[in-house]
Design a protein around this motif. Structure first.
Motif, PDB file in Angstrom:
ATOM      1  N   PHE A  84       0.885  -1.210  -0.067  1.00 35.04           N
ATOM      2  CA  PHE A  84      -0.038  -0.104  -0.019  1.00 35.04           C
ATOM      3  C   PHE A  84       0.979   1.258  -0.016  1.00 35.04           C
ATOM      4  CE2 PHE A  84      -1.933   3.344   2.420  1.00 35.04           C
ATOM      5  CZ  PHE A  84      -3.203   3.516   1.748  1.00 35.04           C
ATOM      6  N   ARG A  85       1.959   1.270   0.903  1.00 39.60           N
ATOM      7  CA  ARG A  85       2.664   2.522   1.139  1.00 39.60           C
ATOM      8  C   ARG A  85       3.517   2.909  -0.339  1.00 39.60           C
ATOM      9  NH1 ARG A  85       3.906   0.499   5.723  1.00 39.60           N
ATOM     10  NH2 ARG A  85       6.023  -0.485   5.309  1.00 39.60           N
ATOM     11  N   SER A  86       4.025   1.766  -0.853  1.00 35.94           N
ATOM     12  CA  SER A  86       5.081   2.008  -2.109  1.00 35.94           C
ATOM     13  C   SER A  86       3.867   2.317  -3.375  1.00 35.94           C
ATOM     14  CB  SER A  86       5.729   0.512  -2.371  1.00 35.94           C
ATOM     15  OG  SER A  86       4.803  -0.304  -2.813  1.00 35.94           O
ATOM     16  N   ARG A  87       2.936   1.556  -3.376  1.00 31.81           N
ATOM     17  CA  ARG A  87       1.860   2.069  -4.207  1.00 31.81           C
ATOM     18  C   ARG A  87       1.383   3.456  -4.349  1.00 31.81           C
ATOM     19  NH1 ARG A  87      -1.103  -3.613  -6.379  1.00 31.81           N
ATOM     20  NH2 ARG A  87       0.768  -4.583  -7.083  1.00 31.81           N
ATOM     21  N   LEU A  88       1.057   3.894  -3.259  1.00 34.46           N
ATOM     22  CA  LEU A  88       0.443   5.201  -2.855  1.00 34.46           C
ATOM     23  C   LEU A  88       1.523   6.240  -3.221  1.00 34.46           C
ATOM     24  CD1 LEU A  88      -1.740   7.026  -1.279  1.00 34.46           C
ATOM     25  CD2 LEU A  88      -0.251   6.759   0.819  1.00 34.46           C
ATOM     26  N   LYS A  89       2.780   6.019  -3.063  1.00 39.05           N
ATOM     27  CA  LYS A  89       3.958   6.953  -3.078  1.00 39.05           C
ATOM     28  C   LYS A  89       4.291   6.889  -4.517  1.00 39.05           C
ATOM     29  CE  LYS A  89       6.333   5.463   0.541  1.00 39.05           C
ATOM     30  NZ  LYS A  89       7.476   5.423   1.455  1.00 39.05           N
ATOM     31  N   MET A  90       4.178   5.605  -5.351  1.00 37.20           N
ATOM     32  CA  MET A  90       4.550   5.810  -6.602  1.00 37.20           C
ATOM     33  C   MET A  90       3.315   6.426  -7.333  1.00 37.20           C
ATOM     34  SD  MET A  90       3.242   3.700  -9.580  1.00 37.20           S
ATOM     35  CE  MET A  90       2.562   2.321  -8.877  1.00 37.20           C
ATOM     36  N   LEU A  91       2.083   6.171  -7.289  1.00 42.61           N
ATOM     37  CA  LEU A  91       0.987   7.007  -7.932  1.00 42.61           C
ATOM     38  C   LEU A  91       0.929   8.418  -7.683  1.00 42.61           C
ATOM     39  CD1 LEU A  91      -1.813   4.298  -7.041  1.00 42.61           C
ATOM     40  CD2 LEU A  91      -1.088   4.598  -9.390  1.00 42.61           C
ATOM     41  N   MET A  92       1.367   8.759  -6.455  1.00 41.11           N
ATOM     42  CA  MET A  92       1.465  10.365  -6.334  1.00 41.11           C
ATOM     43  C   MET A  92       2.437  10.861  -7.043  1.00 41.11           C
ATOM     44  SD  MET A  92       0.951  10.442  -2.131  1.00 41.11           S
ATOM     45  CE  MET A  92       1.667  12.130  -2.109  1.00 41.11           C
ATOM     46  N   GLU A  93       3.704   9.949  -7.063  1.00 44.26           N
ATOM     47  CA  GLU A  93       5.001  10.758  -8.039  1.00 44.26           C
ATOM     48  C   GLU A  93       4.406  10.673  -9.443  1.00 44.26           C
ATOM     49  OE1 GLU A  93       9.071   8.666  -8.969  1.00 44.26           O
ATOM     50  OE2 GLU A  93       8.635   9.011  -6.760  1.00 44.26           O
ATOM     51  N   LYS A  94       3.654   9.604  -9.963  1.00 43.22           N
ATOM     52  CA  LYS A  94       3.415   9.324 -11.417  1.00 43.22           C
ATOM     53  C   LYS A  94       2.394  10.354 -11.981  1.00 43.22           C
ATOM     54  CE  LYS A  94       1.425   5.977 -14.626  1.00 43.22           C
ATOM     55  NZ  LYS A  94       0.772   4.617 -14.557  1.00 43.22           N
TER      56      LYS A  94
ATOM     57  N   LEU B  19      -9.428   7.709  -1.870  1.00 45.53           N
ATOM     58  CA  LEU B  19      -7.715   7.804  -2.206  1.00 45.53           C
ATOM     59  C   LEU B  19      -7.627   7.102  -3.507  1.00 45.53           C
ATOM     60  CD1 LEU B  19      -5.882   6.486   1.048  1.00 45.53           C
ATOM     61  CD2 LEU B  19      -5.832   9.090   0.024  1.00 45.53           C
ATOM     62  N   SER B  20      -8.313   6.262  -3.922  1.00 42.27           N
ATOM     63  CA  SER B  20      -8.220   5.475  -5.128  1.00 42.27           C
ATOM     64  C   SER B  20      -8.716   6.379  -5.940  1.00 42.27           C
ATOM     65  CB  SER B  20      -8.813   4.011  -4.945  1.00 42.27           C
ATOM     66  OG  SER B  20      -8.364   3.208  -4.080  1.00 42.27           O
ATOM     67  N   LEU B  21     -10.105   7.214  -5.911  1.00 41.20           N
ATOM     68  CA  LEU B  21     -10.729   7.946  -6.893  1.00 41.20           C
ATOM     69  C   LEU B  21      -9.509   9.107  -7.155  1.00 41.20           C
ATOM     70  CD1 LEU B  21     -14.270   8.076  -5.790  1.00 41.20           C
ATOM     71  CD2 LEU B  21     -13.527   7.227  -7.878  1.00 41.20           C
ATOM     72  N   ALA B  22      -8.974   9.692  -5.908  1.00 37.23           N
ATOM     73  CA  ALA B  22      -8.138  10.806  -6.343  1.00 37.23           C
ATOM     74  C   ALA B  22      -7.078  10.731  -7.297  1.00 37.23           C
ATOM     75  CB  ALA B  22      -7.640  11.365  -4.743  1.00 37.23           C
ATOM     76  N   LEU B  23      -6.660   9.062  -7.172  1.00 40.19           N
ATOM     77  CA  LEU B  23      -5.268   8.649  -7.624  1.00 40.19           C
ATOM     78  C   LEU B  23      -5.541   8.244  -9.089  1.00 40.19           C
ATOM     79  CD1 LEU B  23      -3.351   7.551  -4.451  1.00 40.19           C
ATOM     80  CD2 LEU B  23      -2.721   9.361  -5.912  1.00 40.19           C
ATOM     81  N   ASP B  24      -6.841   8.051  -9.371  1.00 38.44           N
ATOM     82  CA  ASP B  24      -7.440   7.201 -10.633  1.00 38.44           C
ATOM     83  C   ASP B  24      -7.015   5.775 -10.559  1.00 38.44           C
ATOM     84  OD1 ASP B  24      -8.875   7.168 -12.826  1.00 38.44           O
ATOM     85  OD2 ASP B  24      -6.874   7.673 -14.016  1.00 38.44           O
ATOM     86  N   THR B  25      -7.095   5.123  -9.726  1.00 40.70           N
ATOM     87  CA  THR B  25      -6.776   3.807  -9.426  1.00 40.70           C
ATOM     88  C   THR B  25      -8.024   3.043  -8.849  1.00 40.70           C
ATOM     89  OG1 THR B  25      -5.207   2.041  -8.930  1.00 40.70           O
ATOM     90  CG2 THR B  25      -5.596   3.799  -7.544  1.00 40.70           C
ATOM     91  N   THR B  26      -7.662   1.592  -8.376  1.00 38.64           N
ATOM     92  CA  THR B  26      -8.909   0.843  -7.679  1.00 38.64           C
ATOM     93  C   THR B  26      -8.371   0.562  -6.412  1.00 38.64           C
ATOM     94  OG1 THR B  26      -7.892  -1.221  -8.407  1.00 38.64           O
ATOM     95  CG2 THR B  26      -9.613  -0.163  -9.705  1.00 38.64           C
ATOM     96  N   PRO B  27      -9.189   0.473  -5.445  1.00 35.74           N
ATOM     97  CA  PRO B  27      -8.873  -0.237  -4.117  1.00 35.74           C
ATOM     98  C   PRO B  27      -7.875  -1.215  -4.263  1.00 35.74           C
ATOM     99  CG  PRO B  27     -11.013   0.862  -4.082  1.00 35.74           C
ATOM    100  CD  PRO B  27     -10.557   0.685  -5.427  1.00 35.74           C
ATOM    101  N   SER B  28      -8.317  -2.327  -4.819  1.00 32.86           N
ATOM    102  CA  SER B  28      -7.657  -3.542  -4.988  1.00 32.86           C
ATOM    103  C   SER B  28      -6.273  -3.332  -5.338  1.00 32.86           C
ATOM    104  CB  SER B  28      -8.482  -4.577  -6.037  1.00 32.86           C
ATOM    105  OG  SER B  28      -9.723  -4.854  -5.554  1.00 32.86           O
TER     106      SER B  28
END
Length: 80
Positions: free
Chosen positions: A16-26, A64-73
């Motif tokens: 979760f942490r790594s994907r959260l940071k990666m999606l924010m950076e992306k 968070l998922s909506l804001a980052l344009d991804t899915t909770p899964s």
């Protein structure tokens, strides 16, 4: 209706942490911008990124998922 939380055993915090940071950076999104879009505090986002805060409730995870344009899964590591 009370808050709904993910079972602790099912939550993969490192992923979760790594994907959260990666999606924010992306997306070029700062913690402040994500906090505003997901309607949470900046300190909460910071805590999620560092692991100082346990995983989010299902409601916050969805925001968070909506804001980052991804899915909770994807964000939680249940899909790649």
């Amino acid at each position: 209706m009370g808050k709904v939380f993910m079972p602790k055993k099912a939550f993969k915090s490192a992923i979760f942490r790594s994907r959260l940071k990666m999606l924010m950076e992306k997306s070029g999104m700062t913690q402040k911008e994500l906090a505003k879009r997901a309607d949470v505090s900046v300190s909460y986002i910071s805590g999620l990124c560092t692991g100082c805060v346990e995983g989010p409730s299902v409601e916050v995870l969805c925001r968070l998922s909506l804001a980052l344009d991804t899915t909770p899964s994807y964000l939680t590591g249940f899909e790649s």
